[in-house]
Structure formats: C-alpha cells, structure tokens
Scaffold this active site. Structure first.
Site, mmCIF file in Angstrom:
data_model
loop_
_atom_site.group_PDB
_atom_site.id
_atom_site.type_symbol
_atom_site.label_atom_id
_atom_site.label_comp_id
_atom_site.label_asym_id
_atom_site.label_seq_id
_atom_site.Cartn_x
_atom_site.Cartn_y
_atom_site.Cartn_z
ATOM 1 C CB SER A 149 -2.529 4.623 9.781
ATOM 2 O OG SER A 149 -3.418 4.269 10.794
ATOM 3 C CG ASP A 225 -9.862 4.333 7.324
ATOM 4 O OD1 ASP A 225 -9.985 3.553 8.286
ATOM 5 O OD2 ASP A 225 -8.784 4.831 6.972
ATOM 6 C CG HIS A 258 -6.748 2.294 7.553
ATOM 7 N ND1 HIS A 258 -6.763 3.642 7.803
ATOM 8 C CD2 HIS A 258 -5.730 1.800 8.317
ATOM 9 C CE1 HIS A 258 -5.822 3.951 8.675
ATOM 10 N NE2 HIS A 258 -5.169 2.849 9.000
HETATM 11 N N1 LIG Z 1 -6.675 -5.141 11.695
HETATM 12 C C1 LIG Z 1 -5.360 -4.937 11.224
HETATM 13 C C2 LIG Z 1 -4.891 -3.637 11.816
HETATM 14 C C3 LIG Z 1 -3.583 -3.232 11.309
HETATM 15 C C4 LIG Z 1 -3.656 -2.277 10.130
HETATM 16 O O1 LIG Z 1 -4.678 -2.016 9.548
HETATM 17 N N2 LIG Z 1 -2.492 -1.761 9.825
HETATM 18 C C5 LIG Z 1 -2.392 -0.785 8.797
HETATM 19 C C6 LIG Z 1 -1.954 0.490 9.422
HETATM 20 S S1 LIG Z 1 -3.121 0.946 10.692
HETATM 21 C C7 LIG Z 1 -2.469 2.320 11.465
HETATM 22 O O2 LIG Z 1 -1.381 2.571 11.718
HETATM 23 C C8 LIG Z 1 -1.408 -1.246 7.741
HETATM 24 O O3 LIG Z 1 -0.827 -0.455 7.035
HETATM 25 N N3 LIG Z 1 -1.259 -2.567 7.644
HETATM 26 C C9 LIG Z 1 -0.307 -3.174 6.754
HETATM 27 C C10 LIG Z 1 -0.804 -3.488 5.368
HETATM 28 O O4 LIG Z 1 0.028 -3.940 4.552
HETATM 29 O O5 LIG Z 1 -1.991 -3.289 5.071
HETATM 30 C C11 LIG Z 1 -4.499 -6.100 11.607
HETATM 31 O O6 LIG Z 1 -4.921 -6.879 12.420
HETATM 32 O O7 LIG Z 1 -3.377 -6.262 11.089
#
Ligand SMILES: N[C@@H](CCC(=O)N[C@@H](CSC=O)C(=O)NCC(=O)O)C(=O)O
Length: 279
Positions: A149, A225, A258
């Site tokens: 991401s 995603d 995602h």
């Molecule tokens: N809605 C989420 C958004 C944050 C999220 O999805 N973070 C992803 C990376 S998104 C792009 O860079 C991530 O890897 N999160 C960490 C995990 O362990 O899943 C929110 O509010 O946190």
C-alpha cells in the site's frame, strides 16, 4: 544500536532493533530476520519491506508470515517503521490515520512543521541501508524491495529512483499514482507543498512517464480490496508499464482484501520470486 528483542524462529533469529536516527532526529525501530544461513559466516541477499499506513515494524513482523520462506531461500528481511515517532514529533492536527505518525509516505518533507523529522526517504534509502550493511551480514550487491500500500508506493519510488540498486522489485496492493488519489494528494501536499515537480519524484506512474525504468515488476492486488478503485488504481501502473516496455506481472487475486490475510497468503510466492533473482 540497541537490540530490543532477539528470538529464535525457523532456525534463524528475529530481531527488533532501535537506534538513534540522524535522518529523522528521533529513535527509530526496525525488525530484521536473519535466516539460519547467516550463521555460516557469508553475506546474504536482503529484502526491504516497506509497510503501509498505520503500521510500525511490528505489523509485518507479526502477521506477514515471511520467515519460513526467508529461511528456505537464505534471505535477510528488514522492516522499518513508517514514520518518525516520539516526543515533539508533529502529527496530523486532526489525528487522522493517513497523515503524520504512521504515515510518513517515504518522502523528505519540506513543509513545516514536518520538515525536521519526516525524512523517511533519506532514512530508508541512505541511513538504514548503511546501518544494516555495517552491522549485519547483508550482501548489498543483492538487494530486493517490496512493500504494501503506502509501502508499495515507497518500494516502487525507491526502486525507480535508484536504477541498478535492486535486482528484484515487487509490491502488494501499492498506491501507484499518489498525485491522483486522496491519500497521496493529502500526504504529498502536506509534506511537499504545492510543488508538482516534487510530487512527480514521488509518484511511480509519473516517474515511469518521465523515463524511470525497472526491468520487471511483480504486483499482487485483491479484487475485494476496498481501496482498489479509489487509492490504488493498478490500471494506471499497467498502462504506464505497457507504454514504457516494463515487464509487469499484475496478479488480481479474486476475493482478497487489503489486509495481512492477503499479504501473508502471497508472501511466500513473492519471496520465491525475489530469491530466483537474488540467490
Ligand atoms: N481503515 C484502516 C486504514 C488503515 C489500513 O488499512 N492500513 C493498512 C495499510 S493501508 C495503506 O497504506 C495496514 O497495513 N494496516 C495495518 C494492519 O495490520 O492491517 C484504519 O483505520 O486503520
């Protein structure tokens, strides 16, 4: 350099390391997995993994499921944090997740109050590689880079801007054209100001349009995603690579989202792909 933890895993060692960063002016923490082959005394290929919004080194370290493949192929795996942190480090005034802490976007900020600490480009392209090369058995002639991401954006822009440094480049659900999507517009505007030329230096599609090249690229994205059509837009990368003659393998993974459930599913395939090019 302080070893925060050192745990045996898959015959190797999973370390978490803290050090004072000159780039960010803060302490920074990263994780590094040394596969069993590291005990043989030679130098090993290194994979850099750049993480996404809200992450520290810990997300991929705990949920990325990379260690079995790294142990099999003899790969060192390094996962830095995504922003400076600590007392006095400015955050987004509204406390949102997509700017400020956990959201450094792999740029050197020029805008106040971020310019002093938010220097993640220098950190991941210069300071951390120098530290890893000095302290661990990393063969800096055999480097691969990947990320997720925001970290996919970082991996692509770092690789495109350092021709010849990386023998293999892959990403999971990357933000490919930050200048054209809300996460990127907010981050590039906030850190770099209204400077279209500087934005282009940190936009993979723009870098390719402006002549930057990779030999080949592996990208996986899930069809479920939630950010696919709003923030990621892999079709922009596909078009840019087609126009530039870059060999892009873009895998659209049916039903995957995602999350780290998606990343961990395809992590071993990415690491095997890197190993074919590095080992
Ligand atoms: N809605 C989420 C958004 C944050 C999220 O999805 N973070 C992803 C990376 S998104 C792009 O860079 C991530 O890897 N999160 C960490 C995990 O362990 O899943 C929110 O509010 O946190």
């Amino acid at each position: 350099m302080e070893i925060v933890s050192d745990v045996r895993s898959h015959g190797g060692r999973q370390l978490v390391v803290k050090h004072a960063s000159a780039a960010t002016g803060t302490d920074m923490t990263f994780s590094i997995f040394l596969p069993p082959q590291a005990e043989g005394g030679g130098k090993l290929p290194v994979i850099w993994y750049l993480s996404g919004l809200t992450c520290t080194h810990a997300n991929v370290t705990e949920k990325g499921e990379y260690r079995a493949a790294c142990a099999e192929h003899g790969l060192i795996f390094v996962a830095p944090d995504t922003s400076p942190r600590g007392e006095g480090v400015p955050d987004d005034h509204s406390g949102s997740y997509d700017f400020g802490l956990g959201a450094g976007f792999y740029v050197d900020a020029t805008q106040e109050p971020f310019a002093k600490n938010y220097r993640m480009w220098t950190y991941v392209t210069e300071e951390l590689p120098a530290l890893v090369a000095a302290e661990f058995p990393a063969d800096m002639g055999r480097q691969g880079i990947t990320g997720h991401s925001m970290g996919g954006h970082g991996a692509l822009t770092v690789a495109l801007s350092h021709p010849g440094r990386f023998s293999s480049v892959s990403t999971f659900a990357p933000i490919v054209a930050p200048s054209q999507v809300p996460w990127g517009e907010k981050a590039l505007g906030g850190y770099l100001g209204d400077e279209p030329e500087q934005w282009r230096q940190h936009d993979s599609v723009a870098l390719i349009e402006d002549g930057a090249r990779l030999d080949e690229l592996l990208v996986d994205v899930g069809t479920a995603d939630p950010f696919l059509n709003t923030e990621l837009k892999p079709e922009l990368l596909r078009r840019a690579c087609e126009d530039a003659g870059i060999d892009l393998q873009l895998n659209l993974r049916e039903g995957y989202d995602h999350s780290y459930y998606f990343i961990s599913t395809f992590m071993s395939a990415h690491l095997a792909w890197h190993a074919e090019r590095l080992c």
